[in-house]
Write an enzyme that holds these catalytic residues in place. Structure first.
Site, short mmCIF file in Angstrom:
data_model
loop_
_atom_site.label_atom_id
_atom_site.label_comp_id
_atom_site.label_asym_id
_atom_site.label_seq_id
_atom_site.Cartn_x
_atom_site.Cartn_y
_atom_site.Cartn_z
N ASP A 1 2.91 11.51 16.61
CA ASP A 1 3.93 11.70 14.87
C ASP A 1 2.54 11.82 14.51
O ASP A 1 2.59 11.98 13.47
CB ASP A 1 4.56 10.21 14.84
CG ASP A 1 5.04 10.69 13.74
OD1 ASP A 1 5.83 11.91 12.76
OD2 ASP A 1 5.60 10.22 12.46
N GLY B 1 7.14 5.89 6.96
CA GLY B 1 8.62 6.71 7.80
C GLY B 1 9.04 5.06 8.41
O GLY B 1 9.94 4.82 8.66
N PHE B 2 8.07 4.30 9.35
CA PHE B 2 8.20 3.17 9.95
C PHE B 2 8.92 1.75 9.15
O PHE B 2 8.81 0.83 10.09
CB PHE B 2 7.13 3.21 11.65
CG PHE B 2 7.65 4.60 11.90
CD1 PHE B 2 8.44 3.97 13.06
CD2 PHE B 2 6.83 4.99 12.06
CE1 PHE B 2 8.51 5.42 14.03
CE2 PHE B 2 6.50 6.00 13.20
CZ PHE B 2 7.72 5.86 13.76
N GLY B 3 8.25 1.90 7.81
CA GLY B 3 7.85 0.82 7.08
C GLY B 3 7.35 0.40 6.22
O GLY B 3 6.63 1.51 5.52
N ARG B 4 7.46 -0.47 5.71
CA ARG B 4 6.34 -1.14 4.33
C ARG B 4 5.09 -0.76 4.93
O ARG B 4 4.70 -2.12 6.14
CB ARG B 4 7.53 -1.51 3.94
CG ARG B 4 8.10 -1.94 2.85
CD ARG B 4 9.59 -2.60 2.01
NE ARG B 4 8.81 -2.79 1.04
CZ ARG B 4 8.87 -2.05 -0.16
NH1 ARG B 4 9.92 -1.11 0.05
NH2 ARG B 4 9.13 -2.76 -0.88
N VAL B 5 3.46 -1.24 4.42
CA VAL B 5 2.33 -1.06 4.91
C VAL B 5 1.81 -1.92 3.86
O VAL B 5 1.88 -2.02 2.24
CB VAL B 5 1.79 -0.12 4.90
CG1 VAL B 5 0.82 -0.78 5.43
CG2 VAL B 5 2.56 0.91 5.72
N LEU C 1 0.88 -1.61 0.15
CA LEU C 1 -0.16 -0.10 0.36
C LEU C 1 0.72 1.43 -0.19
O LEU C 1 0.66 2.27 -0.51
CB LEU C 1 -0.91 -0.01 1.02
CG LEU C 1 -1.87 -0.97 1.01
CD1 LEU C 1 -2.89 -0.90 2.12
CD2 LEU C 1 -3.11 -0.47 0.23
N GLY C 2 2.00 1.52 0.47
CA GLY C 2 2.51 1.83 0.67
C GLY C 2 3.84 2.04 1.64
O GLY C 2 4.31 0.89 2.37
#
Ligand SMILES: *[C@@H]1O[C@H](CO)[C@@H](O)[C@H](O)[C@H]1NC(C)=O
Ligand SMILES: *[C@@H]1O[C@H](CO)[C@@H](O)[C@H](O)[C@H]1NC(C)=O
Ligand SMILES: *[C@@H]1O[C@H](CO)[C@@H](O)[C@H](O)[C@H]1NC(C)=O
Ligand SMILES: *[C@@H]1O[C@H](CO)[C@@H](O)[C@H](O)[C@H]1NC(C)=O
Length: 669
Positions: free
Chosen positions: A476, A361-365, A357-358
């Site tokens: 955040d 900043g924290f990782g891949r979704v 999906l995208g």
């Protein structure tokens, strides 16, 4: 003389008869006990085998096979709008490669054309496509399906049924494959995919307007009681001239569909087939019981078996490693919130690019659907090496997982493996807000929606700060962490996640968490997050939604301040605050609301923490509560933003990989 005239007349009529029969046939009556003559039009993969079987599909996948009687049948007389009665009987056999799974079945069809252009295979049975499958009366397709798979989109009852399909595949009447015995009317099941020949009768009585369908195994006499009996007037569905025949299709399962014999008659019962003369369809290969074969084939088979066992063992071992998770004793209490890695792996098709999906900043979704509940989820995959603090973090995740609020994205659970943490959230169909307001998409997000989103996110944040059992800092807040549901409501996501890096860091270094541009000055100095630093970020968020630009513009032109807060502040000082509104809105907004959002946004991002409102005050102001004291923008000195750049900006590396913070900050600020 008279005789000559009569014979001339007779010849004349005969000629008329002959010419007309080349285009269609009146009072048609034909019978095939096996298909040795080739009076059929075939399309797709349909073939006549050397032993006289009509094989509609062979071993290929996603194929259509059809066969029609070679000339169209005349179904109407000129004098009357009603169609003729008709009757047909045929024997078919379905032989799937896998004895438990068929795909997709056979249909007897009456159709205006003999090639059905654009029709699809698989569940469409070679009869329809996506545009015409829902029963358009202009289709003029009457079919009886012998379906071996369940297609939920057509409300199929099971994976072994007979259905009457008028102009579409949502059957007007259907029944599990079975027949009623003539002895006592008891119902007996038939399995289509058994490979055994099955006889079917389809009979339409034009006077009674009755359509009957009957099936039975080939060794049972025709049942007196039909399986399906429907009162229906087919006169408007069937045109004057129609083709009659069969259509069959395969999906992703290898299946052969055969017709063994067929008879058809207009205005009268179809002639009975000579069952003993029909060709026999090939069956699935059976295991031979001959002893010599066991010896001859047994040894190589045994070796193959041993080799297979070894490779399965290796495969299982690799699978174990592939799906390995970390599960410690202390985690057992979070049972319900823990997902298995295997489930998440399956759900996201092995974390494939297609399901991506995208990248945040924290990782891949990744996107997926949970197999048990069917809930659509977003799975966030975070690489995380630090074991330190993991216990506290999981405890927090577990407790955060219980938070329910209409403006907070639900965290459904987590999974942990070596070096990796996976978080499972509700899937949000409209993606993240930043895409809607920053990307140059054609549709501009309306002010009405933007204002609604700001109010929603504020109420979600209020819940985190004040209304839940413990104070949860988001840490955040930014447009890319606000997701939109079906109705474009703003949902705050990723709360508490920044904490992961907090817990995991070396206490010796000040490691700041958050995203550059949203970080309150005191947070940059002390590294200590508070509700007030969250409010600061929320203020920046309000400004970006109202102004339609990012908090720090990396491509700042001469007319545009690189820092959004400064830009709005400058307009405010010139008493032209509305100039800061997103030009993409084209002035289409409520002036009072825009002014309110810009001013409250500035107030929240006040450099002095003590001058910022609480989130409760913000919610009250946005909801138009008059009792809120006037807040002042005095002492607003943007120089306070200058940040001592000796402090850590580790997250910059993640979020703005090509952005040099120091040069921006030292360049005149
Ligand atoms: C099935 O039929 C198609 C079309 O006639 C042909 O190309 C294909 O090779 C056949 N497959 C098998 C396995 O017979
Ligand atoms: C769907 O089928 C109809 C009727 O056969 C045909 O006219 C139409 O072009 C097909 N549509 C597509 C997209 O193939
Ligand atoms: C016959 O099929 C029906 C529907 O699939 C099923 O409910 C029933 O149990 C079956 N009966 C027997 C005797 O197998
Ligand atoms: C059946 O339908 C046809 C065409 O729509 C119509 O002319 C006829 O009267 C109908 N018959 C009955 C019995 O409803």
């Amino acid at each position: 003389m008279v005789v000559a005239m009569l014979s001339k007349l007779l010849l004349y009529f005969l000629l008329i008869k002959l010419t007309s029969s080349s285009s269609s046939v009146d009072g048609l009556d034909f019978i095939y006990n096996g298909f040795r003559c080739l009076n059929l039009i075939r399309n797709g993969v349909a073939e006549i085998t050397s032993d006289g079987l009509l094989r509609l599909t062979n071993n290929s996948l996603h194929q259509i096979g059809r066969a029609f009687y070679s000339v169209p049948v005349r179904f109407k007389s000129k004098s009357n709008g009603d169609i003729f009665s008709f009757s047909t009987t045929f024997v078919f056999a379905i032989v799937p490669e896998d004895p438990k799974l068929g795909g997709h079945g056979i249909a007897f069809v009456i159709s205006p054309s003999n090639d059905l252009p654009g029709a699809l295979p698989s569940q469409y049975l070679g009869l329809f496509n996506l545009t015409n499958v829902n029963g358009n009366s202009s289709n003029h397709i009457v079919a009886v399906e012998f379906d071996t798979l369940i297609s939920p989109e057509f409300e199929d009852i099971d994976n072994n049924h007979v259905g009457i399909d008028i102009n579409g595949l949502r059957s007007t009447n259907s029944s599990p494959a079975s027949y009623f015995t003539n002895k006592n009317g008891e119902s007996k099941n038939i399995s289509f995919i058994s490979g055994k020949p099955i006889q079917a009768w389809i009979e339409y009585d034009s006077v009674e307007k009755q359509l009957n369908v009957t099936i039975s195994p080939i060794d049972v006499l025709k049942p007196n009681q039909p399986l399906l009996s429907t009162s229906i007037n087919l006169s408007s569905d069937i045109l004057d001239e129609m083709y009659v025949g069969f259509s069959s299709s395969t999906g992703s399962v290898v299946t052969s569909h055969y017709i063994l014999g067929w008879s058809f008659k207009i205005n009268g019962p179809a002639r009975p087939l000579n069952l003993s003369a029909l060709p026999i369809p090939p069956q699935r290969p059976h295991h031979s019981e001959k002893k010599w074969m066991i010896l001859e084939i047994g040894l190589p088979l045994f070796i193959v078996f041993v080799l297979m066992a070894i490779s399965i063992g290796v495969y299982e071992l690799r699978r174990k490693i592939k799906f390995a998770e970390i599960l410690e004793d202390w985690e057992l209490e979070y049972g319900p919130q823990r997902f298995s890695y295997k489930d998440l792996f399956m759900t996201t098709k092995g974390f494939s690019e297609k399901a991506l999906l995208g990248v945040g900043g924290f990782g891949r979704v990744y996107r997926g659907v949970l197999p048990t509940s069917g809930i659509e989820v977003a799975v966030k995959k975070i690489s995380h090496e630090s074991r330190q603090g993991m216990k506290e973090f999981i405890a927090e995740i577990a407790s955060i997982g219980r938070i329910r609020h209409k403006n907070l994205v639900r965290l459904l659970g987590y999974c942990r493996r070596k070096g990796e943490l996976l978080l499972v959230y509700d899937f949000m169909p409209n993606g993240s807000l930043d895409k809607m307001i920053f990307d140059h998409s054609e549709s501009v997000l309306q002010w009405k929606n933007r204002f609604q989103i700001i109010k929603g996110v504020a109420s979600g944040l209020l819940y985190l700060h004040e209304d839940w059992v413990q104070v949860v800092l988001h840490r955040d807040i930014k447009a890319s962490n606000v997701l939109l549901d079906h109705d474009l409501n703003g949902m705050l996501g990723d709360f508490g996640l920044a904490r992961l890096y907090d817990h995991g860091t070396d206490p010796q270094t000040t490691h700041m968490v958050g995203t550059f541009g949203y970080i309150a000055p005191e947070l940059a100095r002390t590294g200590k997050a508070t509700t007030s630093t969250d409010v600061f970020a929320f203020g920046v968020f309000m400004l970006e939604v109202a102004c339609g630009r990012r908090p720090i513009s990396l491509t700042a032109t001469l007319v545009e301040e690189p820092i959004l807060i400064d830009q709005v502040l400058e307009r405010l000082k010139r008493e032209a605050i509305l100039e800061a509104a997103d030009p993409k809105l084209g002035g289409d907004y409520v002036v009072e609301e825009m002014e309110l959002v810009l001013k409250v946004g500035l107030l929240c991002s006040h450099p002095l923490a003590a001058s910022r409102p609480t989130i409760r005050q913000v919610v009250q102001i946005l909801e138009g509560d008059d009792s809120v004291p006037e807040l002042s923008l005095d002492n607003f000195n943007s120089n306070e933003y200058a940040v001592d750049h000796d402090e850590g900006f580790d997250d910059l590396v993640i979020l703005f990989p090509s952005f040099d913070a120091q040069s921006l900050l030292s360049g005149g600020r």
